[in-house]
Design an enzyme around this catalytic site. Structure first.
Site, PDB file in Angstrom:
ATOM      1  N   GLN A 153       0.841  -1.210   0.000  1.00  0.00           N
ATOM      2  CA  GLN A 153       0.000   0.000   0.000  1.00  0.00           C
ATOM      3  C   GLN A 153       0.873   1.256   0.000  1.00  0.00           C
ATOM      4  O   GLN A 153       1.855   1.329   0.737  1.00  0.00           O
ATOM      5  CB  GLN A 153      -0.917   0.001   1.222  1.00  0.00           C
ATOM      6  CG  GLN A 153      -2.040  -1.028   1.157  1.00  0.00           C
ATOM      7  CD  GLN A 153      -3.156  -0.644   0.178  1.00  0.00           C
ATOM      8  OE1 GLN A 153      -3.065   0.323  -0.575  1.00  0.00           O
ATOM      9  NE2 GLN A 153      -4.212  -1.442   0.174  1.00  0.00           N
ATOM     10  N   TYR A 157      -6.153 -12.437  -1.349  1.00  0.00           N
ATOM     11  CA  TYR A 157      -5.397 -11.370  -2.014  1.00  0.00           C
ATOM     12  C   TYR A 157      -4.432 -10.775  -0.986  1.00  0.00           C
ATOM     13  O   TYR A 157      -4.434  -9.580  -0.727  1.00  0.00           O
ATOM     14  CB  TYR A 157      -6.331 -10.291  -2.584  1.00  0.00           C
ATOM     15  CG  TYR A 157      -7.374 -10.825  -3.521  1.00  0.00           C
ATOM     16  CD1 TYR A 157      -7.155 -10.839  -4.900  1.00  0.00           C
ATOM     17  CD2 TYR A 157      -8.578 -11.332  -3.040  1.00  0.00           C
ATOM     18  CE1 TYR A 157      -8.120 -11.332  -5.765  1.00  0.00           C
ATOM     19  CE2 TYR A 157      -9.540 -11.838  -3.894  1.00  0.00           C
ATOM     20  CZ  TYR A 157      -9.318 -11.837  -5.251  1.00  0.00           C
ATOM     21  OH  TYR A 157     -10.272 -12.329  -6.113  1.00  0.00           O
ATOM     22  N   GLU A 197      -2.496 -15.585  -2.832  1.00  0.00           N
ATOM     23  CA  GLU A 197      -2.070 -14.429  -3.615  1.00  0.00           C
ATOM     24  C   GLU A 197      -1.466 -14.936  -4.923  1.00  0.00           C
ATOM     25  O   GLU A 197      -0.857 -16.000  -4.953  1.00  0.00           O
ATOM     26  CB  GLU A 197      -1.078 -13.634  -2.746  1.00  0.00           C
ATOM     27  CG  GLU A 197      -0.015 -12.830  -3.437  1.00  0.00           C
ATOM     28  CD  GLU A 197      -0.557 -11.602  -4.127  1.00  0.00           C
ATOM     29  OE1 GLU A 197      -1.364 -10.875  -3.529  1.00  0.00           O
ATOM     30  OE2 GLU A 197      -0.182 -11.387  -5.292  1.00  0.00           O
ATOM     31  N   ASP A 214      -9.257  -8.433  -0.232  1.00  0.00           N
ATOM     32  CA  ASP A 214      -8.676  -7.143  -0.605  1.00  0.00           C
ATOM     33  C   ASP A 214      -8.269  -7.222  -2.082  1.00  0.00           C
ATOM     34  O   ASP A 214      -7.088  -7.182  -2.407  1.00  0.00           O
ATOM     35  CB  ASP A 214      -7.458  -6.868   0.306  1.00  0.00           C
ATOM     36  CG  ASP A 214      -6.858  -5.497   0.078  1.00  0.00           C
ATOM     37  OD1 ASP A 214      -7.460  -4.686  -0.644  1.00  0.00           O
ATOM     38  OD2 ASP A 214      -5.763  -5.245   0.628  1.00  0.00           O
ATOM     39  N   CYS A 220     -10.645  -1.024  -3.356  1.00  0.00           N
ATOM     40  CA  CYS A 220     -10.098   0.214  -3.905  1.00  0.00           C
ATOM     41  C   CYS A 220     -10.947   0.668  -5.086  1.00  0.00           C
ATOM     42  O   CYS A 220     -10.564   1.568  -5.821  1.00  0.00           O
ATOM     43  CB  CYS A 220      -8.642   0.020  -4.326  1.00  0.00           C
ATOM     44  SG  CYS A 220      -8.410  -1.307  -5.517  1.00  0.00           S
TER      45      CYS A 220
END
Ligand code: SAH
EC number: 2.1.1.189
Length: 457
Positions: free
Chosen positions: A288, A317, A338, A386, A413
């Site tokens: 991030q 994720y 992931e 996420d 997001c």
């Protein structure tokens, strides 16, 4: 249909701005035909030059402000809007936060069809500038020297910039230093049209707490004359640099990174801290960009999950494991997955470094791994997701519902894909309990949120 033809390029109009688009452009209408106008805010009356006319909408440029919005804040540099680095830099911060809350309200009623869901006020950043811990800067040749900056919006025309406003100022400084060192060694800047020249991008990451820096030099050719010498000098002039990596991208493409990488100096990763834990971050791993706000984001997610000692948590994720490892101490077991193998290697390493023994990781597509775990009978009590901007795969949602978690914490997001997915969960009996926008990207139009979903009733 006739109206749209009446609007012509290079004509001037006096218009009232009635809205702000999700990308932060002012919206005005000429007989129902929408015009998007940069640097124009709702409530402003402006003289506009039409610069582009499309089928359904066009673009205009403000030539004169007849009235100014009380929500306007002084714009430090027009290039921040022109390049799209900070498309809301002209709107005061309080209004930016409201804008983001409204974006979420909008999609929750229009896409999710849940107008009743309460959207909490956006969590602000205390000092909402200079926050980005990562920069990806194109390098071009201009008048025989190396130029760094940002592309003009929707183009590949480089606008030279030295103060990027939302980046860590130490990164801004490092970009100049690295560029000047490359210049001294007469490294040739990339020419995109001809796919020639050597240096394409400079990428810099800097740990918010650790101040460790990684410099990635993206080159067109593997052969990099004096590459190692250049890397050592970068370290000498910028002692925070602990890693210099060459990434090779020979293709004529918009994609920044190639597959192949070499360490030119130091290590292949930097370290940084989040919520008191230490993380290794490799060049290809996601991290991030706003550390201060990420801590608030994760804290909110953990609060929403209301964890208990016997919980089994899936961290989908997972990237380098930051969310799962932040909460591992509070629960029985964490399972993360992931897509990027380097990120999973980092996650496993990070579990070890932080002495966490109850976190397990797997490389693969979330939807595939989730199905596998479902078939094995994994029964998480909490699932945290996420995903990237495109949101969840329908197959992932089907497996998640089958596992019947008591809580699902969704970090997004992209509110539009979150709303789409929330609707799918609702069709299987999950309800959106609360939605908390967190401002991870001040001065830009990007919206991040955390939501809690749980079975109805
Ligand atoms: N939770 C992490 C990473 C979030 S970003 C953090 O907070 O730092 C989203 C991550 O999803 C990225 O690491 C990306 O590599 C990964 N990803 C993208 N598509 C995926 C997919 N189909 N399956 C699994 N992971 C995916």
């Amino acid at each position: 249909m006739k109206e749209k033809l009446s609007v012509k390029k290079n004509e001037r109009y006096t218009l009232d701005i009635i809205d702000l688009s999700y990308e932060g452009m002012g919206v005005a209408k000429i007989d129902g035909y929408p015009l998007f106008i940069e640097n124009a805010l709702p409530g402003e009356r402006v003289e506009v030059l039409v610069v582009k006319v499309g089928n359904k909408f066009g673009y205009g440029k403000v030539e004169k402000w007849l009235t100014e919005s009380p929500d306007r804040q002084p714009l430090k540099d027009n290039r921040l809007l022109r390049t799209g680095i900070a498309p809301l830099a002209h709107l005061n911060y309080e209004q930016q936060l409201l804008f983001k809350q409204k974006q979420v309200e909008n999609v929750m009623s229009k896409i999710a069809k849940m107008p009743e869901v309460d959207i909490l006020p956006t969590i602000p950043m205390e000092n909402p500038v200079g926050y980005r811990n990562k920069a990806q800067i194109p390098v071009r040749r201009m008048d025989g020297r190396l130029a760094t900056g940002f592309y003009k919006k929707n183009s590949h025309e480089l606008v030279e910039i030295e103060d990027y406003y939302i980046q860590d100022p130490a990164i801004d400084e490092a970009i100049k230093r690295v560029r000047d060192i490359l210049q001294r060694f007469q490294v040739r800047g990339y020419n995109e049209a001809k796919n020639e020249g050597q240096i394409r991008h400079i990428i810099i990451r800097r740990g918010h707490y650790s101040h460790e820096m990684m410099v990635v030099l993206v080159t067109r050719k593997e052969k990099f004359f004096k590459g190692k010498e250049i890397a050592s000098i970068i370290h000498e002039e910028l002692p925070e640099v602990v890693s210099v990596i060459q990434n090779i991208n020979e293709e004529k493409t918009n994609v920044i990174l190639g597959d192949k990488e070499k360490v030119l100096y130091g290590r292949s990763y930097i370290e940084d801290q989040l919520l008191g834990k230490t993380y290794r971050i490799s060049s290809k791993s996601f991290y991030q960009v706003n550390t201060e706000q990420t801590e608030k984001l994760y804290q909110t997610a953990i609060e929403f999950a209301a964890l208990q000692k016997e919980d089994t948590v899936i961290d989908a994720y997972s990237g380098i494991g930051t969310i799962g490892l932040s909460l591992a101490d509070k629960v029985k077991e964490v399972y993360g997955m992931e897509l990027v193998p380097e990120a999973i290697e980092d996650a496993q390493f990070n579990a070890l470094t932080n002495k966490i023994e109850n976190a397990h990781y797997e490389v693969g597509k979330a939807e595939t791994v989730m199905k596998k775990w479902q078939d094995k009978g994994v029964k998480p009590s909490v699932i945290v997701v996420d995903p990237p901007r495109k949101g969840l795969d329908a197959r992932f949602i089907a497996s998640a519902i089958d596992m019947a978690p008591a809580k699902l914490v969704y970090i997004s997001c992209n509110p539009a894909t979150f709303a789409r997915d929330a609707k799918l969960f609702a069709e299987s009996g999950y309800e959106v309990k609360k939605v908390q926008p967190v401002d991870l990207f001040p001065q830009t139009h990007h919206v991040e949120l955390v939501a809690l979903l749980a079975p109805k009733g």
